[in-house]
Scaffold this motif. Structure first.
Motif, PDB file in Angstrom:
ATOM      1  N   HIS A 211      -1.742   6.624   4.842  1.00 43.36           N
ATOM      2  CA  HIS A 211      -3.082   7.134   4.589  1.00 43.36           C
ATOM      3  C   HIS A 211      -3.403   7.080   3.092  1.00 43.36           C
ATOM      4  CE1 HIS A 211      -2.126   8.712   8.551  1.00 43.36           C
ATOM      5  NE2 HIS A 211      -3.407   9.024   8.735  1.00 43.36           N
ATOM      6  N   ARG A 212      -2.443   7.456   2.266  1.00 43.53           N
ATOM      7  CA  ARG A 212      -2.661   7.431   0.814  1.00 43.53           C
ATOM      8  C   ARG A 212      -2.743   6.010   0.295  1.00 43.53           C
ATOM      9  NH1 ARG A 212       2.431  10.648  -0.236  1.00 43.53           N
ATOM     10  NH2 ARG A 212       2.047  10.343  -2.465  1.00 43.53           N
ATOM     11  N   TYR A 214      -3.874   3.461   2.020  1.00 47.20           N
ATOM     12  CA  TYR A 214      -5.182   2.965   2.464  1.00 47.20           C
ATOM     13  C   TYR A 214      -6.289   3.471   1.544  1.00 47.20           C
ATOM     14  CZ  TYR A 214      -9.220   2.176   5.490  1.00 47.20           C
ATOM     15  OH  TYR A 214     -10.424   1.784   5.997  1.00 47.20           O
ATOM     16  N   GLU A 215      -6.195   4.746   1.165  1.00 43.73           N
ATOM     17  CA  GLU A 215      -7.205   5.314   0.270  1.00 43.73           C
ATOM     18  C   GLU A 215      -7.193   4.633  -1.098  1.00 43.73           C
ATOM     19  OE1 GLU A 215      -6.139   9.393   0.230  1.00 43.73           O
ATOM     20  OE2 GLU A 215      -6.864   9.789   2.273  1.00 43.73           O
ATOM     21  N   ARG A 216      -6.019   4.198  -1.550  1.00 43.15           N
ATOM     22  CA  ARG A 216      -5.914   3.529  -2.850  1.00 43.15           C
ATOM     23  C   ARG A 216      -6.235   2.050  -2.780  1.00 43.15           C
ATOM     24  NH1 ARG A 216      -3.001   5.498  -7.053  1.00 43.15           N
ATOM     25  NH2 ARG A 216      -3.935   3.690  -8.045  1.00 43.15           N
ATOM     26  N   LEU A 251      -6.910   1.434   8.626  1.00 39.29           N
ATOM     27  CA  LEU A 251      -5.747   2.314   8.593  1.00 39.29           C
ATOM     28  C   LEU A 251      -4.838   2.046   9.791  1.00 39.29           C
ATOM     29  CD1 LEU A 251      -4.090   4.673   7.501  1.00 39.29           C
ATOM     30  CD2 LEU A 251      -5.683   6.225   8.658  1.00 39.29           C
TER      31      LEU A 251
END
Length: 289
Positions: A211-212, A214-216, A251
């Motif tokens: 998740h992190r 993907y966010e980055r 994701l």
């Protein structure tokens, strides 16, 4: 199921200060006692002045009883300041597989064991959720559901440790077991707990790394298998893999690609450990060919 291995070999793992003559001295000792060396590999770390070696030989014709090996090898080891351990291929590891809800690594290891790829014994599966029982049942492995509640973690870990002791387990595999082990648990199995983390450590340690990532908007994701220590996701790394991703990947795409890597890196780490191919020094590992 018994491990499918016909080898009858001894494996010597050594680390010591580096100096001239080490390989010759070890080779001459084994030759003198009629050892047929099958594999030998070594590594020198010039920065630490450390020498590491793995040597495996056929026990047919070897003229020392392995029970007496320390008496014969001890003087040589003392002369060179060696730390060493002797293993043998006909004494397979007994594994416990720990899992939570994500069961892809568990299913993969059980299949690889059944197919004969992993020369070990799987004594039991331990889970903090009941979901994975179907895989243990399918492969005929005892399944133990040990719930872990926030207020009862110590009791749960004691039950797990009791199960491991009762089943003669010497290697614990965290096959996506989503609980942090206590220092007491880790101390009971030093360098004998292998975890798979769904990230290319040291990036994105801890919870929800995909998740992190993907966010980055990262362009590479990875998976890491490592020995467990008291520091979360900081243990010596055994194996890693990466795969390229792009802005087009969702994701769910990252999660799917990650699962394939997790299975591969964990199975390789387990295989190398049970084949006695890993030496830990400092915060690193050497994985011998």
């Amino acid at each position: 199921m018994a491990p499918r291995s016909t080898k009858d070999t001894a494996i010597l793992l050594i680390d010591c200060p580096d100096r001239k003559g080490l390989v010759a001295a070890i080779g001459e000792f084994l030759y003198r006692h009629n050892a047929n060396i099958l594999h030998a590999d070594q590594h020198q770390d010039p920065e630490r002045n450390v020498f590491l070696m793995r040597v495996e030989w056929d026990l047919a014709g070897f003229d020392i009883e392995l029970a007496d090996f320390p008496t014969h090898f001890g003087p040589l080891a003392e002369r060179y300041g060696m730390r060493w351990k002797l293993e043998r291929s006909d004494r397979p590891h007994r594994l416990a597989l720990f899992v939570s809800k994500y069961d892809h690594c568990l299913a993969d290891l059980l299949y690889r064991h059944q197919s004969g790829e992993l020369a070990c014994e799987i004594a039991l599966v331990v889970a903090n959720h009941p979901d994975a029982s179907r895989w243990a049942d399918f492969h005929g492995v005892p399944f133990h559901h040990v719930p872990v509640e926030a207020t009862g973690k110590d009791a749960a870990e004691q039950k797990q440790l009791d199960l491991l002791a009762a089943n003669g387990v010497d290697l614990v595999i965290l096959a996506r077991y989503m609980q942090v082990l206590s220092p007491r648990f880790v101390a009971a199995y030093p360098q004998r707990i292998i975890n798979v983390h769904h990230s290319f450590l040291p990036a994105f340690s801890g919870a929800k790394p995909y998740h992190r990532a993907y966010e980055r908007g990262v362009k590479l994701i990875g998976a890491t298998s490592h020995y467990v220590t008291d520091e979360l996701d900081e243990g010596p790394i055994i194996e890693q893999a990466v795969v390229r991703v792009s802005h087009r990947d969702t994701l769910d795409d990252l999660l799917e690609k990650g699962r394939d890597m997790e299975k591969a890196v964990l199975s390789r780490a387990v295989r190398w450990h049970i084949d006695h191919r890993i030496l830990v020094y400092g915060r690193k590992t050497v994985v011998f060919d």
